[in-house]
Scaffold this motif. Structure first.
Motif, PDB file in Angstrom:
ATOM      1  N   UNK A   1       0.808  -1.215   0.000  1.00 29.41           N
ATOM      2  CA  UNK A   1       0.000   0.000   0.000  1.00 29.41           C
ATOM      3  C   UNK A   1       0.844   1.270   0.000  1.00 29.41           C
ATOM      4  N   UNK A   2       2.144   1.129   0.059  1.00 31.09           N
ATOM      5  CA  UNK A   2       3.008   2.306   0.020  1.00 31.09           C
ATOM      6  C   UNK A   2       3.109   2.865  -1.400  1.00 31.09           C
TER       7      UNK A   2
ATOM      8  N   UNK B   1      -2.321   1.922  -4.408  1.00 36.39           N
ATOM      9  CA  UNK B   1      -3.397   2.505  -3.600  1.00 36.39           C
ATOM     10  C   UNK B   1      -4.525   2.984  -4.492  1.00 36.39           C
ATOM     11  N   UNK B   2      -4.184   3.461  -5.657  1.00 34.89           N
ATOM     12  CA  UNK B   2      -5.204   3.879  -6.610  1.00 34.89           C
ATOM     13  C   UNK B   2      -6.099   2.707  -6.992  1.00 34.89           C
ATOM     14  N   UNK B   3      -5.508   1.571  -7.226  1.00 33.88           N
ATOM     15  CA  UNK B   3      -6.278   0.363  -7.526  1.00 33.88           C
ATOM     16  C   UNK B   3      -7.180   0.013  -6.343  1.00 33.88           C
ATOM     17  N   UNK B   4      -6.592   0.022  -5.167  1.00 34.81           N
ATOM     18  CA  UNK B   4      -7.338  -0.336  -3.958  1.00 34.81           C
ATOM     19  C   UNK B   4      -8.501   0.633  -3.744  1.00 34.81           C
ATOM     20  N   UNK B   5      -8.224   1.887  -3.978  1.00 30.05           N
ATOM     21  CA  UNK B   5      -9.276   2.899  -3.804  1.00 30.05           C
ATOM     22  C   UNK B   5     -10.444   2.632  -4.743  1.00 30.05           C
TER      23      UNK B   5
ATOM     24  N   UNK C   1      -0.491  -6.929  -4.951  1.00 31.94           N
ATOM     25  CA  UNK C   1      -1.637  -6.752  -4.054  1.00 31.94           C
ATOM     26  C   UNK C   1      -2.243  -8.098  -3.668  1.00 31.94           C
ATOM     27  N   UNK C   2      -2.335  -8.992  -4.649  1.00 30.57           N
ATOM     28  CA  UNK C   2      -2.923 -10.301  -4.363  1.00 30.57           C
ATOM     29  C   UNK C   2      -2.033 -11.101  -3.421  1.00 30.57           C
TER      30      UNK C   2
END
Lengths: 107, 107
Positions: B21-22, B27-31, B61-62
């Motif tokens: 997440x750094x 983070x854009x994907x997660x958002x 991420x996975x």
DNA sequence: GTCGTACTACGAAGTACATCGTACAACTCT
DNA sequence: AGAGTTGTACGATGTACTTCGTAGTACGAC
């Protein structure tokens, strides 16, 4: 008196903070600072690395805006910028510290 | 049916999650996944990188345990492992997403 | 089956990071 | 002043990460 540069609260970026806290050694420092409450000298930390490396990690934390450092005699005292962090990223530090607690407490 | 390997919830490590997440792109994907709610294909993300790089970030991420991915036709659908993350690191994801909100909302 | 789509796998190149050793600077104490 | 303590600065090294290009696989549509 020597001083060390610190980023202003507004200049603190989430990227940098998360990257800084992604390292276990740096989280260990942060944990000890948070639990200690008081400012502590670098020497008070029993870290499994050389002084050079230790300096590097403290520097990363300071430049990320996570800790504050100031000279006191021939030592450098470090303390959390807890209020600044809480103002900028509410709940973040606490969530990370709590998360580690969970990780440590395995069955 | 092809499947993709996911870490068990107990195997998810704070180090890996924070490192994942750094990265701003991740983070854009997660958002987008968090706000969308539904599972989305990789192609639904308009990222400023090539497909190869995109694949890499989804994989990170996975493997960190942040998202789940499964095949659906010739696409791969991704979705947050929100419940798993909340169970393991309570409040962490929400704090990070909220923190970014603050960062974006400059004067 | 053939074509197009969606994504992965693999290797390469450049960059960043963690670690260390050595040399140095500032301060305290005797 | 001299010695010890505390930490920094700089350079070097090995590792990891990011990015890309190319080639390939699985699937749906025709």
């Amino acid at each position: 008196m020597r001083t060390l540069p610190h980023p202003a609260m507004e200049a603190v970026r989430l990227d940098t903070v998360l990257a800084a806290l992604a390292d276990p050694l740096r989280r260990r420092i942060v944990r000890q600072l948070s639990e200690g409450g008081e400012a502590q000298a670098c020497g008070a930390f029993d870290l499994p690395v050389t002084k050079s490396t230790s300096t590097h990690h403290f520097r990363v934390l300071r430049e990320a805006g996570v800790i504050a450092q100031y000279y006191r005699g021939n030592k450098i005292l470090s303390q959390m910028r807890a209020d600044d962090l809480e103002a900028r990223f509410p709940g973040l530090l606490q969530a990370i510290l709590a998360a580690e607690q969970v990780t440590v407490a395995g069955p």
